[in-house]
Design a protein around this motif. Sequence first.
Motif, PDB file in Angstrom:
ATOM      1  N   PRO A 231     -59.844 -81.069 -69.275  1.00 54.82           N
ATOM      2  CA  PRO A 231     -60.174 -80.071 -70.209  1.00 54.82           C
ATOM      3  C   PRO A 231     -60.278 -80.720 -71.487  1.00 54.82           C
ATOM      4  CG  PRO A 231     -58.154 -79.752 -69.184  1.00 54.82           C
ATOM      5  CD  PRO A 231     -58.554 -80.714 -68.255  1.00 54.82           C
ATOM      6  N   PHE A 232     -59.549 -82.106 -71.521  1.00 50.13           N
ATOM      7  CA  PHE A 232     -59.615 -82.634 -72.996  1.00 50.13           C
ATOM      8  C   PHE A 232     -59.406 -84.274 -72.465  1.00 50.13           C
ATOM      9  CE2 PHE A 232     -55.311 -80.655 -71.713  1.00 50.13           C
ATOM     10  CZ  PHE A 232     -54.593 -81.898 -71.281  1.00 50.13           C
ATOM     11  N   ASP A 233     -59.609 -85.146 -73.603  1.00 51.63           N
ATOM     12  CA  ASP A 233     -59.820 -86.590 -73.162  1.00 51.63           C
ATOM     13  C   ASP A 233     -58.323 -86.898 -73.832  1.00 51.63           C
ATOM     14  OD1 ASP A 233     -59.792 -86.559 -76.189  1.00 51.63           O
ATOM     15  OD2 ASP A 233     -61.519 -87.732 -76.183  1.00 51.63           O
ATOM     16  N   ILE A 234     -57.843 -88.359 -73.747  1.00 51.70           N
ATOM     17  CA  ILE A 234     -56.798 -88.828 -74.038  1.00 51.70           C
ATOM     18  C   ILE A 234     -56.330 -88.745 -75.418  1.00 51.70           C
ATOM     19  CG2 ILE A 234     -57.477 -91.286 -74.589  1.00 51.70           C
ATOM     20  CD1 ILE A 234     -54.370 -90.253 -72.364  1.00 51.70           C
ATOM     21  N   GLU A 235     -56.957 -88.405 -76.346  1.00 46.99           N
ATOM     22  CA  GLU A 235     -56.696 -88.147 -77.601  1.00 46.99           C
ATOM     23  C   GLU A 235     -56.603 -86.643 -78.050  1.00 46.99           C
ATOM     24  OE1 GLU A 235     -59.851 -89.708 -80.561  1.00 46.99           O
ATOM     25  OE2 GLU A 235     -60.045 -91.466 -79.330  1.00 46.99           O
ATOM     26  N   GLY A 236     -57.011 -85.628 -76.932  1.00 44.94           N
ATOM     27  CA  GLY A 236     -56.539 -84.287 -77.194  1.00 44.94           C
ATOM     28  C   GLY A 236     -57.850 -83.745 -77.588  1.00 44.94           C
TER      29      GLY A 236
ATOM     30  N   ALA B 101     -67.021 -93.852 -82.577  1.00 48.09           N
ATOM     31  CA  ALA B 101     -67.886 -92.933 -83.535  1.00 48.09           C
ATOM     32  C   ALA B 101     -67.704 -93.432 -84.929  1.00 48.09           C
ATOM     33  CB  ALA B 101     -67.283 -91.503 -83.285  1.00 48.09           C
ATOM     34  N   LYS B 102     -66.731 -93.685 -85.244  1.00 44.21           N
ATOM     35  CA  LYS B 102     -66.594 -94.101 -86.738  1.00 44.21           C
ATOM     36  C   LYS B 102     -67.381 -95.601 -87.003  1.00 44.21           C
ATOM     37  CE  LYS B 102     -62.270 -92.147 -88.068  1.00 44.21           C
ATOM     38  NZ  LYS B 102     -60.722 -92.401 -88.486  1.00 44.21           N
ATOM     39  N   GLN B 103     -67.127 -96.358 -86.037  1.00 45.76           N
ATOM     40  CA  GLN B 103     -68.084 -97.679 -86.181  1.00 45.76           C
ATOM     41  C   GLN B 103     -69.687 -97.366 -86.135  1.00 45.76           C
ATOM     42  OE1 GLN B 103     -66.125 -99.741 -82.906  1.00 45.76           O
ATOM     43  NE2 GLN B 103     -65.252-101.020 -84.146  1.00 45.76           N
ATOM     44  N   TYR B 104     -70.076 -96.371 -85.336  1.00 38.62           N
ATOM     45  CA  TYR B 104     -71.503 -96.020 -85.196  1.00 38.62           C
ATOM     46  C   TYR B 104     -71.818 -95.122 -86.168  1.00 38.62           C
ATOM     47  CZ  TYR B 104     -72.735 -99.116 -80.943  1.00 38.62           C
ATOM     48  OH  TYR B 104     -72.902 -99.940 -80.237  1.00 38.62           O
ATOM     49  N   GLY B 105     -70.916 -94.435 -87.009  1.00 39.08           N
ATOM     50  CA  GLY B 105     -71.391 -93.319 -87.890  1.00 39.08           C
ATOM     51  C   GLY B 105     -71.934 -92.319 -87.399  1.00 39.08           C
ATOM     52  N   CYS B 106     -71.102 -91.715 -86.093  1.00 38.01           N
ATOM     53  CA  CYS B 106     -71.355 -90.528 -85.382  1.00 38.01           C
ATOM     54  C   CYS B 106     -70.261 -89.586 -85.163  1.00 38.01           C
ATOM     55  CB  CYS B 106     -72.359 -90.712 -84.154  1.00 38.01           C
ATOM     56  SG  CYS B 106     -71.623 -91.870 -82.944  1.00 38.01           S
ATOM     57  N   GLN B 107     -70.441 -88.790 -84.240  1.00 42.58           N
ATOM     58  CA  GLN B 107     -69.196 -88.022 -83.699  1.00 42.58           C
ATOM     59  C   GLN B 107     -68.817 -88.601 -82.308  1.00 42.58           C
ATOM     60  OE1 GLN B 107     -67.890 -85.366 -85.687  1.00 42.58           O
ATOM     61  NE2 GLN B 107     -69.246 -86.342 -87.454  1.00 42.58           N
ATOM     62  N   SER B 108     -67.510 -88.407 -81.997  1.00 42.08           N
ATOM     63  CA  SER B 108     -66.790 -88.463 -80.787  1.00 42.08           C
ATOM     64  C   SER B 108     -67.557 -87.574 -79.775  1.00 42.08           C
ATOM     65  CB  SER B 108     -65.365 -88.405 -80.878  1.00 42.08           C
ATOM     66  OG  SER B 108     -64.919 -88.300 -79.454  1.00 42.08           O
ATOM     67  N   THR B 109     -67.733 -88.236 -78.555  1.00 40.62           N
ATOM     68  CA  THR B 109     -68.226 -87.182 -77.467  1.00 40.62           C
ATOM     69  C   THR B 109     -67.182 -86.841 -76.328  1.00 40.62           C
ATOM     70  OG1 THR B 109     -68.522 -89.411 -75.995  1.00 40.62           O
ATOM     71  CG2 THR B 109     -70.673 -88.490 -77.520  1.00 40.62           C
ATOM     72  N   ALA B 110     -65.788 -86.988 -76.706  1.00 41.49           N
ATOM     73  CA  ALA B 110     -64.623 -86.633 -76.304  1.00 41.49           C
ATOM     74  C   ALA B 110     -64.717 -87.476 -74.839  1.00 41.49           C
ATOM     75  CB  ALA B 110     -64.518 -85.232 -75.825  1.00 41.49           C
ATOM     76  N   ASN B 111     -64.814 -88.742 -75.056  1.00 44.19           N
ATOM     77  CA  ASN B 111     -64.604 -89.532 -73.805  1.00 44.19           C
ATOM     78  C   ASN B 111     -63.674 -90.603 -74.133  1.00 44.19           C
ATOM     79  OD1 ASN B 111     -67.695 -88.725 -73.628  1.00 44.19           O
ATOM     80  ND2 ASN B 111     -67.318 -89.578 -71.694  1.00 44.19           N
ATOM     81  N   SER B 112     -62.719 -90.582 -74.986  1.00 46.28           N
ATOM     82  CA  SER B 112     -61.633 -91.357 -74.840  1.00 46.28           C
ATOM     83  C   SER B 112     -60.820 -91.554 -73.406  1.00 46.28           C
ATOM     84  CB  SER B 112     -60.736 -90.944 -76.207  1.00 46.28           C
ATOM     85  OG  SER B 112     -60.051 -92.148 -76.580  1.00 46.28           O
ATOM     86  N   ASP B 113     -60.460 -92.511 -73.458  1.00 48.21           N
ATOM     87  CA  ASP B 113     -59.308 -92.936 -72.351  1.00 48.21           C
ATOM     88  C   ASP B 113     -58.935 -94.198 -72.443  1.00 48.21           C
ATOM     89  OD1 ASP B 113     -57.863 -92.452 -70.067  1.00 48.21           O
ATOM     90  OD2 ASP B 113     -59.345 -91.886 -68.631  1.00 48.21           O
TER      91      ASP B 113
END
Length: 457
Positions: free
Chosen positions: A287-292, A316-328
Amino acid sequence: MGQFEDLLQKTIKIADENGMDETIARITSGTSHQVRFSNSMIDIVKQWEEEKLELFFVKDQRTTQIDILNPNLDLIEDRIKFSVKLLGQIPKNPLYLGMEEKPKKYSSIDGLFDPRISAFTDKAPDYVNGTINSSEEAGAKKVAGVLYFGNTYTELLTSHQFSGDYKDSYYRMTVRSFVDRESSGQDLACGRDLSKVENILSKAGTNAGKLANLSVGAKQGKAGTYDVILSPTVAGNVLGQITDNANPIMIMFGMSPIAESMNKQIAPDTLNIVDNATIGEGLASRPFDIEGKPSKITPILNKGILKNLIHNTSSAKQYGCQSTANSDFMDMGLGSKTLSPAPTNMIYSPGEQSLDEIIANSIKPTIYITSNWYTRFTNYMEGTFSTIPRDGLFVIENGEISKPVRNLRLSDNLLRMLKNIDAVGKDIQQVQWWEVPTPTFIPTIKVKDCNITAATK
């Protein structure tokens, strides 16, 4: 209130008191089972339990990650103090630019946990024996493989006050059948829903047995240019080299062939792929990635056009876009994991043809690859690779399987193969095993004009 809420809150407090800027604490607790079989007999039955606390620390843009098995507060405090010393000795992490700071509500995912898993332990040996019997009825003389299953509880807390928990269950089987030493077939089955699992496992045994039986009498195949039919297992491995590398970290490391392909047509318009962490049956769903950050669906290929990479907050900050909730957590091979984008479940849209129809429409000589291993690259950025077919390998002529062959290799280029996809099946199957680590819902796929080489002696 989560099962480990008190432990996690105290862990975050200890990290704060020791000067950490940001902390992620994830604890998993679960039971896993293994039933292994060979020579058509169960030979190993195992059960093990594990409780693991994963901690990620940030201090002055320096990062480190540690795992603690069977955690207690004294051990946690000791490891945090060690981590503080370590962070004072390592350089800043240029890949880390922050994590999710604004906790958001997340939705539970139906189907992650099947309560029937509690009774599965007693039934598993019978299911395995049923799989063996099905394979032998299909022509196999010997059957081998392994069934894994279990359940896990996961709870997450970050220093930005995101908290969440969920539980899941799963099963995974690989079955390999033999008629003789040179004649074998393989199939697999995996998922979470146990309502029809006995039939699903039995069908995998039947398929493996049929492939082994069809492989009897295989001769050395001839090298050449062929249309190639990839089973879901093989397609998941080969095309997974594209989708797994729709990742900015892999691009930065020079390991992605699609670094210059954003918003370009790299496949026919019949190919659509999404990264989807919200599908209940998916083995990487959560239901959520490692960042919540709450899970979502991210289009990767839409009508053959590369639409998105997967991202976490930092990339996302490096690419100037939004997180896709794929952090792990990603293992960098340096003794510590880092925060990185990581794929969840790759979902292919089905085509219109069955496997039988794809075969029937293959008039000129075509190679049907049902299993493969040892996929290796000579150039990651160009996508030049080779892989070795194993188990059932067949020549199709005039719309029918004409003969089994062996000792061939698929040696080609991923980008060229993508453009040459000729048919997408409707037989979607979830694939995950050691050659396909990312759970992938994928059908049979046919590719035109592939380079097949003969094994050298």
